[in-house]
Design a protein around this motif. Structure first.
Motif, PDB file in Angstrom:
ATOM      1  N   ARG A   2       0.856  -1.187   0.000  1.00  0.00           N
ATOM      2  CA  ARG A   2       0.000   0.000   0.000  1.00  0.00           C
ATOM      3  C   ARG A   2       0.896   1.241   0.000  1.00  0.00           C
ATOM      4  NH1 ARG A   2      -2.006  -3.316   3.896  1.00  0.00           N
ATOM      5  NH2 ARG A   2      -1.317  -1.962   5.603  1.00  0.00           N
ATOM      6  N   ARG A   3       0.749   2.047  -1.037  1.00  0.00           N
ATOM      7  CA  ARG A   3       1.635   3.195  -1.234  1.00  0.00           C
ATOM      8  C   ARG A   3       0.799   4.465  -1.341  1.00  0.00           C
ATOM      9  NH1 ARG A   3       4.389   1.029  -4.934  1.00  0.00           N
ATOM     10  NH2 ARG A   3       6.375   0.711  -3.863  1.00  0.00           N
ATOM     11  N   ARG A 118      -7.612   2.069   6.830  1.00  0.00           N
ATOM     12  CA  ARG A 118      -6.604   1.015   6.964  1.00  0.00           C
ATOM     13  C   ARG A 118      -7.271  -0.343   7.147  1.00  0.00           C
ATOM     14  NH1 ARG A 118      -1.857   1.479  11.334  1.00  0.00           N
ATOM     15  NH2 ARG A 118      -3.503   1.043  12.850  1.00  0.00           N
ATOM     16  N   LEU A 121      -8.595  -1.468   3.707  1.00  0.00           N
ATOM     17  CA  LEU A 121      -7.580  -1.837   2.728  1.00  0.00           C
ATOM     18  C   LEU A 121      -6.840  -3.103   3.133  1.00  0.00           C
ATOM     19  CD1 LEU A 121      -6.083   1.607   1.645  1.00  0.00           C
ATOM     20  CD2 LEU A 121      -8.014   0.330   0.694  1.00  0.00           C
ATOM     21  N   GLU A 122      -6.702  -3.342   4.414  1.00  0.00           N
ATOM     22  CA  GLU A 122      -6.061  -4.581   4.856  1.00  0.00           C
ATOM     23  C   GLU A 122      -6.863  -5.811   4.448  1.00  0.00           C
ATOM     24  OE1 GLU A 122      -5.543  -3.945   9.031  1.00  0.00           O
ATOM     25  OE2 GLU A 122      -3.502  -3.153   8.792  1.00  0.00           O
ATOM     26  N   ASN A 125      -6.443  -7.799   0.475  1.00  0.00           N
ATOM     27  CA  ASN A 125      -5.081  -8.329   0.338  1.00  0.00           C
ATOM     28  C   ASN A 125      -4.876  -9.149  -0.931  1.00  0.00           C
ATOM     29  OD1 ASN A 125      -6.540 -10.576   1.027  1.00  0.00           O
ATOM     30  ND2 ASN A 125      -5.687 -10.760   3.082  1.00  0.00           N
ATOM     31  N   HIS A 129      -0.812  -4.378  -5.637  1.00  0.00           N
ATOM     32  CA  HIS A 129      -0.390  -3.014  -5.328  1.00  0.00           C
ATOM     33  C   HIS A 129      -1.621  -2.137  -5.121  1.00  0.00           C
ATOM     34  CE1 HIS A 129       3.451  -3.952  -7.833  1.00  0.00           C
ATOM     35  NE2 HIS A 129       3.621  -4.255  -6.562  1.00  0.00           N
ATOM     36  N   ILE A 130      -1.554  -1.280  -4.115  1.00  0.00           N
ATOM     37  CA  ILE A 130      -2.591  -0.285  -3.869  1.00  0.00           C
ATOM     38  C   ILE A 130      -1.915   1.084  -3.836  1.00  0.00           C
ATOM     39  CG2 ILE A 130      -4.315   0.592  -2.250  1.00  0.00           C
ATOM     40  CD1 ILE A 130      -4.800  -2.268  -1.335  1.00  0.00           C
ATOM     41  N   TYR A 131      -2.389   1.996  -4.685  1.00  0.00           N
ATOM     42  CA  TYR A 131      -1.869   3.359  -4.742  1.00  0.00           C
ATOM     43  C   TYR A 131      -2.952   4.313  -4.231  1.00  0.00           C
ATOM     44  CZ  TYR A 131       1.956   1.659  -7.687  1.00  0.00           C
ATOM     45  OH  TYR A 131       3.061   0.988  -8.164  1.00  0.00           O
ATOM     46  N   ILE A 132      -2.581   5.190  -3.305  1.00  0.00           N
ATOM     47  CA  ILE A 132      -3.548   6.084  -2.673  1.00  0.00           C
ATOM     48  C   ILE A 132      -3.217   7.527  -3.031  1.00  0.00           C
ATOM     49  CG2 ILE A 132      -4.681   6.716  -0.520  1.00  0.00           C
ATOM     50  CD1 ILE A 132      -3.439   4.180   0.746  1.00  0.00           C
ATOM     51  N   ALA A 149      -1.160   3.341   4.841  1.00  0.00           N
ATOM     52  CA  ALA A 149      -0.114   2.977   3.891  1.00  0.00           C
ATOM     53  C   ALA A 149       1.094   2.336   4.568  1.00  0.00           C
ATOM     54  CB  ALA A 149       0.329   4.208   3.113  1.00  0.00           C
ATOM     55  N   GLU A 150       1.872   1.650   3.739  1.00  0.00           N
ATOM     56  CA  GLU A 150       3.163   1.107   4.168  1.00  0.00           C
ATOM     57  C   GLU A 150       4.326   1.940   3.647  1.00  0.00           C
ATOM     58  OE1 GLU A 150       2.701  -3.564   3.924  1.00  0.00           O
ATOM     59  OE2 GLU A 150       1.556  -2.557   2.337  1.00  0.00           O
TER      60      GLU A 150
END
Length: 261
Positions: A2-3, A118, A121-122, A125, A129-132, A149-150
């Motif tokens: 997660r970005r 969060r 989105l968790e 899985n 890729h997840i773009y925010i 995000a991570e």
């Protein structure tokens, strides 16, 4: 992974970077989700060719549902998964923004719903890729994104005001990390609108690197192709696959993922 792509300064290319990295990810065969938290909806428009009129099909529905607790109701809340939109591009999906999200902010903050994104989105899985994408301000939605995000990418457009904003942003991220998300990593500063022949951009980037900031090696050039791709609602890898700017975004993607051409 997660970005989040975030900067408190507007006009630095957050939506462009978000959509083009996500489109490359999808073209590489990765199941990719884009989350549009900016009420302006530029990312939603870029990927769908227009904005979604019905808030019940967007993140406005998700956040509004977090404010509703009825122990006697069943199956009235939409999960984030139910709100995911297909885009015209294979492997690329979207959680869309809506203007109704603006009026929800105060209530969401007062009811301490900062962790709901969060949690949602968790559960997704199965996406590689997840773009925010975020609004250009440190508000409820951008804080939610930083908590969810991570990794964090910071667009930087090479002027003195951007440098001052960067310092303040790094302080805000450090506070988020200390209080809410110890796993959040600033993955890098993305130098956008980089004019290679101009002295000031070179100087600013050199100074940031000398100060120890994680400036990424890839530079994104200014180009009219960006505006053209926006107007056609096609990320560059689809609109102009052989263009120099498209290759720069490919290089950025490779740098982030440790791959080579």
């Amino acid at each position: 992974m997660r970005r989040v792509i975030f900067n408190q300064k507007g006009g630095v290319g957050k939506s462009t970077i978000t959509c083009n990295l996500a489109a490359i990810s999808a073209a590489e065969g990765k199941s990719t989700l884009v989350v549009d938290l900016d009420i302006q909806g530029n990312t939603t428009h870029y990927l769908l060719g227009g904005k979604i009129e019905d808030p019940e099909e967007t993140l406005a529905k998700f956040f509004r549902d977090t404010l509703t607790i009825n122990p006697f109701a069943k199956n009235q809340k939409a999960s984030a998964r139910e709100l995911i939109q297909d885009t015209p591009f294979p492997n690329l999906y979207l959680l869309a923004s809506h203007p109704d999200m603006e009026e929800l902010q105060t209530r969401l903050e007062s009811r301490h719903k900062i962790y709901k994104l969060r949690e949602a989105l968790e559960q997704l899985n199965d996406f590689d890729h997840i773009y925010i994408d975020t609004p250009p301000i440190l508000n409820f939605y951008s804080r939610s994104a930083l908590i969810a995000a991570e990794r964090c990418l910071i667009p930087f457009d090479c002027d003195a005001f951007s440098r001052d904003a960067l310092y303040k942003l790094l302080e805000a991220i450090a506070e988020i990390r200390a209080d809410h998300n110890e796993n959040l990593i600033v993955e890098g500063v993305v130098v956008n609108q980089f004019q290679r022949r101009a002295r000031l951009p070179q100087q600013l980037v050199e100074e940031l690197s000398a100060e120890g900031h994680p400036v990424l090696k890839t530079r994104i050039s200014p180009s009219v192709k960006v505006r053209e791709s926006h107007s056609q609602a096609q990320p560059l890898i689809h609109y102009a696959p052989d263009h120099k700017l498209t290759e720069e975004f490919r290089n950025l993607y490779r740098e982030l993922h440790g791959t080579s051409a």
